[in-house]
Design an enzyme around this catalytic site. Structure first.
Site, PDB file in Angstrom:
ATOM      1  CB  THR A 155      -0.785  -0.054   1.119  1.00  0.00           C
ATOM      2  OG1 THR A 155      -1.675   1.284   1.274  1.00  0.00           O
ATOM      3  CG2 THR A 155      -0.367  -0.187   2.687  1.00  0.00           C
ATOM      4  CG  HIS A 179       4.082 -12.884  16.179  1.00  0.00           C
ATOM      5  ND1 HIS A 179       4.883 -13.776  16.233  1.00  0.00           N
ATOM      6  CD2 HIS A 179       4.498 -11.894  17.172  1.00  0.00           C
ATOM      7  CE1 HIS A 179       5.770 -13.725  16.847  1.00  0.00           C
ATOM      8  NE2 HIS A 179       5.583 -12.679  17.610  1.00  0.00           N
TER       9      HIS A 179
END
Lengths: 350, 407, 325
Positions: free
Chosen positions: B322, B378
């Site tokens: 982005t 994660h």
């Protein structure tokens, strides 16, 4: 002995009055009809027997070879709207009501043309349209059911009767006694016919029954006359049948008739009949109702070609029915799921 | 203390070690989950049952071994280290240890999820750990899940409060109803945040090498192609190259596993002039040159704003970039484009004083510098892996001979 | 609406149908002049006379056999078997004859009849006059099985059973004969095969039949008052056909199901329904299906022993409270 005397007393009386020849109280038309019915029963059953050994019929089957005079005699005496209730040994009683041979042979062969759509088989032959209200394979069950049909006739005052056929073994089951008592106290137009062929299944009936005549000797317990008839003589059977039916139709209540006979074959397809004493079958074969009746017709002056013509026609009809049944397809699978409920289906849930 | 494969049922003879939760050298306490095992009947987390240091792991993840097999060694305080035992063969029957487990591990009742609770959790992307069970022994009941979903701020797939105040325009208020695209974006963002534990890492990058290439072909490019050659295609190229060395960045999470892709399908987040955000895909970006990426990006942006993209052009993205740099932002923490495992934000690149080393001496130079920030999941990877990837991206951008790449 | 007892509703239903249809006849032991041992047929003989309301000997095979024979030849008989336990002595007629004749004859034979019988316990009659045998009947393809719990349902469902073209085994719960309830005036005919949600609730669904329905409702009221548990109660009313739509809809709504059955445990009707629920709405369940039944033991006659066995309000209350947490 007194009960036996009752039967003897009746028989000579009718003999003296009526047995004047071919056109006696029975008459030529009834005789030729009984000849034809006996032949139909005999030849269809023999055909069924043959088809078994060609493995074209499965399951079981109980033949009444040698007992044809009883079903033919009663069948000839019945009105078309009368009811027949019979047992798993019921090919004969169903056939004499005029049901389709193709429907019967096809049913045993498990074909679409079967009279029960392949869902009943040998032991449950039924043709309601002909008054053949079912073959019942649980001993004794149909005796009270026949009483119920007679109740309907009484209730609606239709003049119909119910004829209920069963074997000697049935006389030792509870339903026999319940039904007779019930039919008598309600004065129902039902005629119970015990075909005593001497064996309940494999065991001689005399070994397991308290009285000599399993049905006739019990009739008195229900206030009924004791009636025994020669079950291998269609004329004799016709006469007792007519008398009992007349009594029933005129409000005289039920009858219990014991017809003495013998089955030439074993109890069922699986039974070679080896338990029978040597020579017994041979003695009874001499009294085979069919040759006897043929001879009687000839003695009465019926022409050989008439007698044989009927037999040829029956054999041809059996052949044609056999071929039709063989050619019929197996039942469509959806038949397995129909006719549990009045809506035609089998669903037990929504 | 030896850690052995426990017996998990009367008829269970072996088990598969599915996950080690500790590695050699870790300090463990008795209540820590040490590993997980599975059999044809159950799956179970097994606690360490002893305090100390995990000194040996003898059975690898995925191996199936007999009940009683020694799996690991925990060395307690003051306990002498013992020589390592040879690794047993998988499935080889081993003597069953007579040492009883301190506590027979059983799954607590709160883990017995009823069919309807499982269904509701799955439908709403919830974990059973999200819900507080109020049933017997902490069992989660259907009502507990429904209550959780009804509670404000709790429902990840319900991005808006169920009962919004009935505001109307007027009196200094303008009510702006959300467009369908706005609602979809909202749902996706809420779901992503509740699904993935996001971690942000950023690196500062010197774009001098990129600028050399831009300076060399930029004017011609602009004249020929009709738009500027920005930093973005260079960053994208560097990302694709780095992914070759760190393939787990280019992946999806499915259930309890990672699906890693060979090719990079690069999603480019494109702003629709403040009317929403879309992320169409440059397929096989890793096979494309910088200039090809530049052209593809421009094409997608143009067609996105004209609403000419087909649904296929949004499918099967494996990584997303982005770009907020055009607004001069310093750093942006992006939200992962599910079910990918990471997303990169490129922010403003400006000339800044930078300490550089030249001929062994530190000096301050004026360089085009910008921050690249990556959010990663994660569950899929750890900070070391992500950090190493980011370091590699930085190295490529700063060190590559981009002039050659575009010539 | 008039308040009638359960037994008066039996009389009303039979009278309603006998007035309507000349084909309806009624037979059984002591049902005519004596008005029935449970006084559930008082006045019928007086109104309809000897021809249509007939006492029989103690001959259950004859009673059901005659009913069948009459049904298959055009009448619409109602046969009473005084205690449902006695079905065992005429079970051949029920299961081999009445239930199977239509199928075995390829649809030729119709047996439109109703077997009424006093079912269930609570009257201290001991093991041979107290059984709840609705599960016996449910196992046989070809016979419908109905068991009402209120006077209104007695009237509506018995009338529907008499009009039904298929054989129906109609279980009246003998402990309910004296209970009262509002019954619609005039002609009242219900529909077979429809369960009824008799109490709305959100937390658990209690499925009950016959005597267990009023007990389940009472237990549900206590659950609400004492435990804050909102229980819906479904009166199954008809085991065959079984209204699985209503049952499964309630199960999906509450996610918890308890069956309350008077029949003994093994192969009770709740077992079949539990299996349907497990197959068809497993993923909507929030707890295992719980069955509350009479234990698999013959019933005792002493008050305390019989009460111990048949599911009571207390037992329903305690079981549901224990399971629904």
């Amino acid at each position: 002995m007194a009960k036996k005397a009752t039967a003897k007393k009746k028989a000579p009386a009718s003999k003296a009055k009526n047995r004047a020849g071919l056109n006696d109280d029975i008459g030529e038309e009834n005789r030729l009809r009984m000849w034809q019915l006996q032949l139909e029963v005999r030849h269809v059953e023999q055909r069924l027997h043959d088809l078994f050994f060609q493995n074209l019929i499965k399951g079981t089957s109980h033949l009444a070879l040698g007992q044809e005079a009883i079903s033919a005699g009663f069948g000839a005496a019945m009105r078309p709207d009368d009811y027949t209730f019979c047992t798993y040994r019921g090919h004969a009683h169903t056939l004499v009501r005029g049901t389709s041979m193709t429907g019967m042979i096809g049913e045993l062969m498990g074909k679409e043309c079967g009279m029960l759509k392949g869902k009943g088989g040998s032991m449950h032959l039924t043709d309601v349209s002909k008054g053949a209200m079912g073959s019942y394979a649980i001993i004794g069950a149909h005796l009270p059911i026949a009483a119920g049909a007679a109740w309907q006739a009484q209730y609606n005052n239709t003049g119909q009767i119910a004829a209920c056929f069963f074997g000697d073994g049935t006389t030792n089951i509870g339903a026999f006694h319940e039904a007779l008592n019930f039919a008598v106290i309600w004065n129902l137009p039902v005629v119970y016919v015990c075909e005593n062929n001497l064996y309940m299944e494999y065991t001689p009936i005399s070994e397991v029954t308290a009285v000599e005549h399993p049905a006739a000797d019990r009739a008195g317990a229900y206030g009924l006359p004791s009636i025994i008839v020669d079950g291998n003589d269609a004329d004799a059977v016709f006469r007792v049948a007519t008398e009992a039916f007349d009594k029933a139709r005129s409000g005289g209540g039920p009858s219990l008739i014991e017809a003495k006979t013998y089955r030439h074959s074993g109890h069922s397809r699986a039974d070679p009949g080896t338990y029978r004493p040597e020579g017994e079958l041979e003695e009874w074969l001499k009294k085979d109702p069919i040759p006897m009746y043929r001879q009687r017709l000839l003695d009465f002056g019926v022409k050989e070609d008439v007698v044989s013509g009927i037999e040829d026609a029956v054999l041809q009809a059996v052949d044609e029915a056999t071929e039709e049944a063989k050619a019929s397809p197996t039942p469509p699978m959806e038949y397995a799921y129909t006719d549990v409920w009045a809506d035609g289906g089998s669903s037990w849930r929504n | 203390m030896d850690v052995i494969m426990p017996q998990m049922g009367e008829t269970v003879a072996e088990g598969t070690l599915t996950v080690w939760h500790k590695k050699v050298g870790d300090t463990v306490s008795s209540s820590d989950v040490l590993f997980e095992i599975g059999t044809d009947k159950v799956e179970m987390e097994v606690p360490a049952l002893a305090d100390g240091v995990l000194t040996e792991i003898l059975v690898a993840e995925g191996d199936t071994v007999a009940v009683g097999t020694k799996l690991a060694v925990i060395q307690g305080e003051g306990e002498a280290a013992q020589p390592a035992a040879p690794k047993p063969e998988a499935s080889q029957p081993a003597a069953i240890s007579t040492a009883p487990l301190k506590e027979r591990p059983t799954r607590d009742r709160s883990m017995k999820l009823s069919p309807v609770v499982r269904k509701l959790l799955a439908e709403n992307n919830l974990a059973h750990t999200d819900i507080v069970g109020t049933g017997r022994d902490g069992r989660i009941k259907r009502g507990d899940v429904l209550a959780y979903l009804k509670a404000p701020n709790a429902a990840p797939t319900a991005p808006f409060p169920a009962e919004a105040p009935g505001a109307v325009s007027g009196e200094g208020i303008t009510v702006v109803p959300f467009s369908y695209r706005r609602k979809m974006t909202a749902e996706h963002m809420v779901r992503s945040k509740s699904t993935s534990p996001h971690v942000l890492q950023a690196v500062e990058v010197d774009f001098s090498a990129v600028n050399k290439a831009r300076a060399k072909i930029g004017p011609d490019w602009k004249a020929r192609e009709g738009y500027s050659l920005t930093y973005l295609p260079f960053i994208a190229k560097a990302v694709c190259s780095a992914i070759k060395e760190f393939p787990h960045i280019n992946a999806h999470i499915e259930k309890d596993h990672l699906v890693v892709f060979d090719r990079v399908n690069l999603a480019m987040a494109i702003d629709l002039n403040f009317e929403g955000l879309v992320a169409p895909v440059i397929r096989d970006a890793d096979l494309k040159a910088v200039t090809e990426i530049a052209r593809a990006t421009n094409d997608l942006a143009k067609r996105a704003r004209a609403d000419e993209l087909t649904p296929d052009e949004f499918a099967n993205a494996t990584y997303t970039i982005t770009n907020n740099g055009s607004f001069g932002t310093l750093i942006t923490a992006p939200i992962i484009n599910q079910p990918q495992v990471a997303i990169l934000s490129t922010d403003g690149i400006t000339k800044r004083p930078l300490v550089v080393e030249q001929d062994g001496e530190d000096m301050i130079a004026i360089r085009p510098v910008g921050i690249l920030a990556q959010s990663f999941d994660h569950r899929a990877i750890d900070g070391s892996y992500s950090g190493a990837f980011m370091r590699r991206v930085k190295e490529i951008i700063e060190g590559k001979n981009w002039v050659e790449s575009v010539s | 609406m008039a308040e009638l007892t359960y037994r008066e509703a039996v009389i009303e239903a039979i009278a309603q149908e006998m007035r309507r249809d000349e084909r309806v006849v009624f037979l059984g032991e002591d049902i005519a002049k004596a008005g029935g041992v449970f006084k559930a047929t008082v006045g019928l003989w007086e109104e309809f006379g000897d021809l249509r309301v007939r006492d029989t000997p103690i001959s259950e095979q004859a009673i059901l056999g005659a009913a069948m024979g009459a049904a298959m030849t055009g009448l619409r008989p109602i046969a009473e078997i005084m205690f449902s336990d006695f079905l065992a002595v005429c079970w051949d007629i029920v299961t081999n004859q009445i239930a199977k004749s239509r199928y075995m004859t390829g649809g030729q034979v119709e047996v439109p009849l109703v077997i009424r019988t006093a079912n269930g316990g609570g009257a201290r009659f001991g093991a041979q006059h107290s059984q709840a045998v609705e599960n016996w009947a449910m196992m046989i393809p070809g016979i419908k099985v109905v068991a009402p719990s209120t006077p209104a349902d007695v009237k509506g469902l018995l009338a529907a059973a008499i009009r039904d073209p298929d054989p129906v085994l109609f279980f009246e719960q003998k402990s309910l004969y004296a209970t009262k309830g509002e019954v619609p005036d005039g002609e009242h005919v219900d529909e077979l095969g429809k369960a009824k949600v008799v109490r709305e609730g959100d937390d658990v669904t209690i499925l009950a039949l016959g005597l267990m329905v009023p007990r389940a409702i009472e237990a549900a009221e206590r659950l609400q008052a004492e435990a804050g548990i909102s229980a819906s109660v479904v009166d199954i009313r008809s085991l065959v056909p079984l209204d699985t739509q209503t049952i499964l809809a309630e199960v999906k709504k509450t996610a918890r199901v308890v069956t309350v059955e008077e029949n003994p445990r093994l192969c009770g009707w709740g077992a079949e329904i539990a299996s349907i629920i497990a197959e068809e709405c497993f993923y909507d369940l929030d707890m295992p299906v719980v069955r509350i039944t009479t234990p698999h033991i013959p019933l005792s006659s002493a008050d305390e022993l019989e009460d111990e066995m048949i599911p009571s309000v207390d037992r329903i209350f305690e079981s549901v409270r224990r399971e629904v947490d």
